[in-house]
Design a protein around this motif. Structure first.
Motif, PDB file in Angstrom:
ATOM      1  N   GLY A  36       0.931  -1.370   0.125  1.00 50.57           N
ATOM      2  CA  GLY A  36       0.121   0.122  -0.113  1.00 50.57           C
ATOM      3  C   GLY A  36       0.961   1.043  -0.217  1.00 50.57           C
ATOM      4  O   GLY A  36       1.879   1.378  -0.645  1.00 50.57           O
ATOM      5  N   ALA A  37       0.509   2.188   0.864  1.00 49.24           N
ATOM      6  CA  ALA A  37       1.060   3.503   1.129  1.00 49.24           C
ATOM      7  C   ALA A  37       2.481   3.661   1.456  1.00 49.24           C
ATOM      8  O   ALA A  37       2.994   2.294   1.997  1.00 49.24           O
ATOM      9  CB  ALA A  37       0.265   4.463   1.987  1.00 49.24           C
ATOM     10  N   ASN A  38       3.379   4.494   1.369  1.00 43.78           N
ATOM     11  CA  ASN A  38       4.448   4.436   1.744  1.00 43.78           C
ATOM     12  C   ASN A  38       4.712   4.681   3.103  1.00 43.78           C
ATOM     13  O   ASN A  38       4.018   5.628   3.490  1.00 43.78           O
ATOM     14  CB  ASN A  38       5.156   5.814   1.258  1.00 43.78           C
ATOM     15  N   LEU A  39       4.944   3.502   3.833  1.00 46.32           N
ATOM     16  CA  LEU A  39       5.380   3.582   5.452  1.00 46.32           C
ATOM     17  C   LEU A  39       5.830   4.863   5.897  1.00 46.32           C
ATOM     18  O   LEU A  39       5.696   5.555   7.191  1.00 46.32           O
ATOM     19  CB  LEU A  39       5.763   2.598   5.856  1.00 46.32           C
ATOM     20  N   GLY A  40       6.767   5.323   5.213  1.00 45.85           N
ATOM     21  CA  GLY A  40       7.661   6.456   5.785  1.00 45.85           C
ATOM     22  C   GLY A  40       6.643   7.841   5.776  1.00 45.85           C
ATOM     23  O   GLY A  40       6.966   8.560   6.850  1.00 45.85           O
ATOM     24  N   ASP A  41       5.736   7.740   5.034  1.00 42.18           N
ATOM     25  CA  ASP A  41       4.665   9.107   4.990  1.00 42.18           C
ATOM     26  C   ASP A  41       3.567   8.823   6.064  1.00 42.18           C
ATOM     27  O   ASP A  41       2.892   9.667   6.612  1.00 42.18           O
ATOM     28  CB  ASP A  41       4.122   9.523   3.796  1.00 42.18           C
ATOM     29  N   ILE A  42       3.611   7.577   6.564  1.00 37.19           N
ATOM     30  CA  ILE A  42       2.542   6.979   7.655  1.00 37.19           C
ATOM     31  C   ILE A  42       3.176   7.283   8.943  1.00 37.19           C
ATOM     32  O   ILE A  42       2.670   7.823  10.091  1.00 37.19           O
ATOM     33  CB  ILE A  42       2.009   5.667   7.547  1.00 37.19           C
ATOM     34  N   LEU A  43       4.341   6.932   8.965  1.00 41.71           N
ATOM     35  CA  LEU A  43       5.228   6.696  10.272  1.00 41.71           C
ATOM     36  C   LEU A  43       6.054   8.046  10.329  1.00 41.71           C
ATOM     37  O   LEU A  43       7.611   7.695  10.618  1.00 41.71           O
ATOM     38  CB  LEU A  43       6.144   5.389  10.339  1.00 41.71           C
TER      39      LEU A  43
END
Length: 117
Positions: A36-43
Motif C-alpha cells: 500500500g502506501a509509503n510507510l515513511g509518510d505514515i510513520l
C-alpha cells in the motif's frame, strides 16, 4: 522483585500457558507483507501550516520555499502538512501530493522529475 520473577518463571507461567494456550488452526505464519502506501509518510511527524505571502512555510527556525509547479503558480494562504521523518528530512504535502522535500537544514532536495511552472 527478583523472588517474584523467579516464582513466575518456575511455577506460574508454565501452568498458565498449559491452561490457556490454544493451538493455531494453521501451522503457517499469519503475517502478511504490507502492500500500500509509503510507510515513511505514515510513520512520521506531521505538522499543519499555512503558506505565507512569500510562498514559504515556516517550520521551527526554517523557512521552506515552495516552487511553482504544473498544478499551481503559488500556494499562498493554503493549508499544507509538513512531514518530519526519522532521519531529520522534511517534506511539504498539499493533500496527497508532495510539493517539495528538504534536508534537515531546510535546503530543498531536488527531485529527479522535472517540475513545470
Amino acid at each position: 522483585m527478583a523472588g517474584a520473577n523467579r516464582y513466575l518463571d518456575k511455577h506460574y507461567r508454565g501452568a498458565h500457558n498449559r491452561a490457556f494456550a490454544v493451538r493455531a488452526c494453521e501451522p503457517a505464519s499469519a503475517f502478511v507483507p504490507f502492500i500500500g502506501a509509503n510507510l515513511g509518510d505514515i510513520l512520521c511527524e506531521r505538522f499543519e501550516r499555512i503558506v505565507g505571502n512569500d510562498n514559504c512555510v515556516r517550520f521551527e527556525a526554517l523557512s521552506l520555499q515552495i516552487a511553482a509547479d504544473q498544478h499551481r503558480a503559488h500556494y499562498v494562504k493554503t493549508k499544507v502538512n509538513v512531514h518530519r521523518y526519522g532521519n531529520g528530512t522534511l517534506a511539504i504535502f498539499h493533500g496527497p501530493r508532495c510539493l517539495a522535500r528538504y534536508n534537515s537544514a531546510g535546503k530543498e532536495i531536488k527531485s529527479k522529475h522535472k517540475r513545470v511552472a
